[in-house]
Design a protein around this motif. Structure first.
Motif, mmCIF file in Angstrom:
data_model
loop_
_atom_site.group_PDB
_atom_site.id
_atom_site.type_symbol
_atom_site.label_atom_id
_atom_site.label_comp_id
_atom_site.label_asym_id
_atom_site.label_seq_id
_atom_site.Cartn_x
_atom_site.Cartn_y
_atom_site.Cartn_z
ATOM 1 N N VAL A 1 24.263 13.972 -31.065
ATOM 2 C CA VAL A 1 24.601 15.286 -31.027
ATOM 3 C C VAL A 1 25.464 15.440 -31.980
ATOM 4 O O VAL A 1 26.434 14.788 -32.237
ATOM 5 C CB VAL A 1 25.381 15.732 -29.697
ATOM 6 C CG1 VAL A 1 25.706 17.304 -29.401
ATOM 7 C CG2 VAL A 1 24.229 15.393 -28.574
ATOM 8 N N SER A 2 25.526 16.519 -32.898
ATOM 9 C CA SER A 2 26.521 17.114 -34.005
ATOM 10 C C SER A 2 26.725 18.343 -33.780
ATOM 11 O O SER A 2 26.183 19.261 -33.259
ATOM 12 C CB SER A 2 26.124 16.573 -35.259
ATOM 13 O OG SER A 2 24.943 17.325 -35.671
ATOM 14 N N GLU A 3 28.122 18.752 -34.366
ATOM 15 C CA GLU A 3 28.451 20.380 -34.390
ATOM 16 C C GLU A 3 27.385 21.118 -35.451
ATOM 17 O O GLU A 3 26.933 20.207 -36.644
ATOM 18 C CB GLU A 3 29.764 20.433 -34.910
ATOM 19 C CG GLU A 3 30.651 19.956 -33.588
ATOM 20 C CD GLU A 3 32.201 20.396 -33.850
ATOM 21 O OE1 GLU A 3 32.515 21.032 -35.136
ATOM 22 O OE2 GLU A 3 33.139 19.786 -33.446
ATOM 23 N N ALA A 4 27.114 22.160 -35.071
ATOM 24 C CA ALA A 4 26.118 22.756 -35.965
ATOM 25 C C ALA A 4 26.504 24.399 -35.488
ATOM 26 O O ALA A 4 26.250 25.056 -34.469
ATOM 27 C CB ALA A 4 24.668 22.673 -35.730
ATOM 28 N N GLY A 5 26.944 25.233 -36.835
ATOM 29 C CA GLY A 5 27.493 26.644 -36.690
ATOM 30 C C GLY A 5 28.281 26.944 -35.336
ATOM 31 O O GLY A 5 29.046 26.030 -35.128
ATOM 32 N N ASN A 6 27.802 27.650 -34.607
ATOM 33 C CA ASN A 6 28.490 28.167 -33.321
ATOM 34 C C ASN A 6 28.036 27.096 -31.977
ATOM 35 O O ASN A 6 28.271 27.595 -30.967
ATOM 36 C CB ASN A 6 28.315 29.452 -32.762
ATOM 37 C CG ASN A 6 29.137 30.174 -33.822
ATOM 38 O OD1 ASN A 6 30.162 29.808 -34.501
ATOM 39 N ND2 ASN A 6 28.617 31.482 -34.220
ATOM 40 N N GLY A 7 27.241 25.991 -32.186
ATOM 41 C CA GLY A 7 26.771 25.170 -31.079
ATOM 42 C C GLY A 7 26.677 23.737 -31.851
ATOM 43 O O GLY A 7 27.597 23.205 -32.379
ATOM 44 N N SER A 8 25.500 23.369 -31.390
ATOM 45 C CA SER A 8 25.250 21.650 -31.487
ATOM 46 C C SER A 8 23.733 21.683 -31.979
ATOM 47 O O SER A 8 22.884 22.310 -31.534
ATOM 48 C CB SER A 8 25.117 21.104 -30.065
ATOM 49 O OG SER A 8 26.545 21.287 -29.425
ATOM 50 N N ARG A 9 23.636 20.397 -32.838
ATOM 51 C CA ARG A 9 22.542 20.051 -33.565
ATOM 52 C C ARG A 9 22.178 18.710 -32.600
ATOM 53 O O ARG A 9 22.987 17.737 -32.542
ATOM 54 C CB ARG A 9 22.431 19.783 -34.764
ATOM 55 C CG ARG A 9 21.331 19.086 -35.396
ATOM 56 C CD ARG A 9 20.088 20.045 -35.883
ATOM 57 N NE ARG A 9 19.034 19.527 -36.470
ATOM 58 C CZ ARG A 9 18.222 20.470 -36.583
ATOM 59 N NH1 ARG A 9 18.018 21.627 -36.282
ATOM 60 N NH2 ARG A 9 16.984 19.714 -37.057
ATOM 61 N N VAL A 10 21.049 18.778 -31.865
ATOM 62 C CA VAL A 10 20.471 17.566 -31.271
ATOM 63 C C VAL A 10 19.259 17.103 -31.809
ATOM 64 O O VAL A 10 18.397 17.740 -32.098
ATOM 65 C CB VAL A 10 20.149 17.799 -29.933
ATOM 66 C CG1 VAL A 10 19.597 16.758 -28.829
ATOM 67 C CG2 VAL A 10 21.287 18.719 -28.777
ATOM 68 N N GLU A 11 19.556 15.779 -32.209
ATOM 69 C CA GLU A 11 18.382 15.161 -32.863
ATOM 70 C C GLU A 11 17.829 13.896 -32.003
ATOM 71 O O GLU A 11 18.756 13.059 -31.552
ATOM 72 C CB GLU A 11 18.876 14.568 -34.035
ATOM 73 C CG GLU A 11 19.257 15.687 -35.214
ATOM 74 C CD GLU A 11 19.727 15.259 -36.489
ATOM 75 O OE1 GLU A 11 18.782 14.771 -37.296
ATOM 76 O OE2 GLU A 11 20.937 15.321 -36.745
ATOM 77 N N PHE A 12 16.700 13.811 -31.839
ATOM 78 C CA PHE A 12 16.105 12.745 -30.918
ATOM 79 C C PHE A 12 15.404 11.774 -31.792
ATOM 80 O O PHE A 12 14.518 12.312 -32.648
ATOM 81 C CB PHE A 12 15.241 13.360 -30.062
ATOM 82 C CG PHE A 12 14.398 12.331 -29.284
ATOM 83 C CD1 PHE A 12 15.214 11.577 -28.071
ATOM 84 C CD2 PHE A 12 13.006 12.066 -29.563
ATOM 85 C CE1 PHE A 12 14.510 10.470 -27.421
ATOM 86 C CE2 PHE A 12 12.502 11.041 -28.532
ATOM 87 C CZ PHE A 12 12.998 10.400 -27.790
ATOM 88 N N ARG A 13 15.364 10.549 -31.512
ATOM 89 C CA ARG A 13 14.240 9.674 -32.334
ATOM 90 C C ARG A 13 13.954 8.502 -31.460
ATOM 91 O O ARG A 13 14.757 8.112 -30.599
ATOM 92 C CB ARG A 13 15.290 8.786 -33.648
ATOM 93 C CG ARG A 13 14.598 8.099 -34.361
ATOM 94 C CD ARG A 13 15.189 7.520 -35.554
ATOM 95 N NE ARG A 13 16.037 6.574 -35.148
ATOM 96 C CZ ARG A 13 17.817 6.781 -35.301
ATOM 97 N NH1 ARG A 13 18.105 7.676 -35.541
ATOM 98 N NH2 ARG A 13 18.442 5.837 -34.838
ATOM 99 N N ALA A 14 12.580 8.213 -31.260
ATOM 100 C CA ALA A 14 11.961 7.398 -30.555
ATOM 101 C C ALA A 14 11.404 6.510 -31.451
ATOM 102 O O ALA A 14 10.522 6.347 -32.288
ATOM 103 C CB ALA A 14 10.926 7.741 -29.551
ATOM 104 N N GLU A 15 11.940 5.176 -31.471
ATOM 105 C CA GLU A 15 11.445 3.715 -32.052
ATOM 106 C C GLU A 15 10.721 3.119 -31.392
ATOM 107 O O GLU A 15 10.844 2.706 -30.264
ATOM 108 C CB GLU A 15 12.776 3.066 -32.775
ATOM 109 C CG GLU A 15 13.654 4.135 -33.480
ATOM 110 C CD GLU A 15 14.838 3.381 -34.035
ATOM 111 O OE1 GLU A 15 15.276 2.217 -33.377
ATOM 112 O OE2 GLU A 15 15.594 3.878 -35.011
ATOM 113 N N ASN A 16 9.376 2.262 -32.156
ATOM 114 C CA ASN A 16 8.569 1.596 -31.558
ATOM 115 C C ASN A 16 7.864 2.027 -30.249
ATOM 116 O O ASN A 16 7.834 1.567 -29.402
ATOM 117 C CB ASN A 16 9.398 0.221 -30.884
ATOM 118 C CG ASN A 16 10.027 -0.437 -32.121
ATOM 119 O OD1 ASN A 16 9.590 -0.507 -32.990
ATOM 120 N ND2 ASN A 16 11.133 -0.914 -31.819
ATOM 121 N N VAL A 17 7.486 3.443 -30.838
ATOM 122 C CA VAL A 17 6.549 4.221 -29.628
ATOM 123 C C VAL A 17 5.271 3.402 -29.251
ATOM 124 O O VAL A 17 4.641 3.026 -30.246
ATOM 125 C CB VAL A 17 6.389 5.426 -30.040
ATOM 126 C CG1 VAL A 17 5.223 6.345 -29.147
ATOM 127 C CG2 VAL A 17 7.419 6.330 -30.336
#
Length: 153
Positions: free
Chosen positions: A111-127
């Protein structure tokens, strides 16, 4: 070769609210299951070294057979990293007799700040190879949309 799947979404909510929804039992049970599924925890301990067991039930098990039973997926997860306000990492194993779903998948939510909200980045490794890339992408997009609806209200 191990597969990594990714998804991201901008959410109109502050990072602390988004992060709280990533580590709260009640919040996760509401937003994490993708459309067409419900979830419940059999146990939950959100701390590094803590774990949870979640049962995801398909509304229509005939459309997408479950990994554990005809209409359920069961996941055993362990919290491996918690960076308050920024990151949640979990090692996840599917309960299944099918070797196509064997192995530990690492899920990382950032989760990081982005504009007036948040950026949520998801990563799944070894699917695991039994999870189709197309179905996983749709499920991740659905869960992120659910998360946005949960924290934006």
């Amino acid at each position: 070769m191990a597969r990594t799947d990714r998804a991201a979404r901008d959410i109109a909510a502050p990072t602390d609210r988004v992060y709280a929804a990533l580590v709260d039992r009640e919040a996760l049970a509401r937003w994490l299951p993708p459309d067409g599924m419900t979830g419940r925890f059999e146990r939950f301990d959100a701390r590094v070294g803590g774990s949870y067991r979640m049962v995801l039930t398909y509304a229509d098990g005939t459309a997408a057979p479950g990994k554990a039973t005809a209409d359920t997926d069961v996941v055993e997860a362990r919290f491996v990293d918690l960076a308050p306000g920024r990151r949640v990492a979990q090692d996840v194993d599917f309960v299944s007799d099918d070797p196509a779903f064997a192995g530990t998948m690492t899920m990382i939510w950032e989760v990081s700040e982005a504009g007036n909200g948040s950026r949520v980045e998801f990563r799944a490794e070894n699917v695991p190879p039994g999870i189709s890339a197309e179905d996983h992408a749709a499920g991740l997009a659905s869960s992120l949309a659910n998360l946005a609806a949960y924290v934006e209200t």
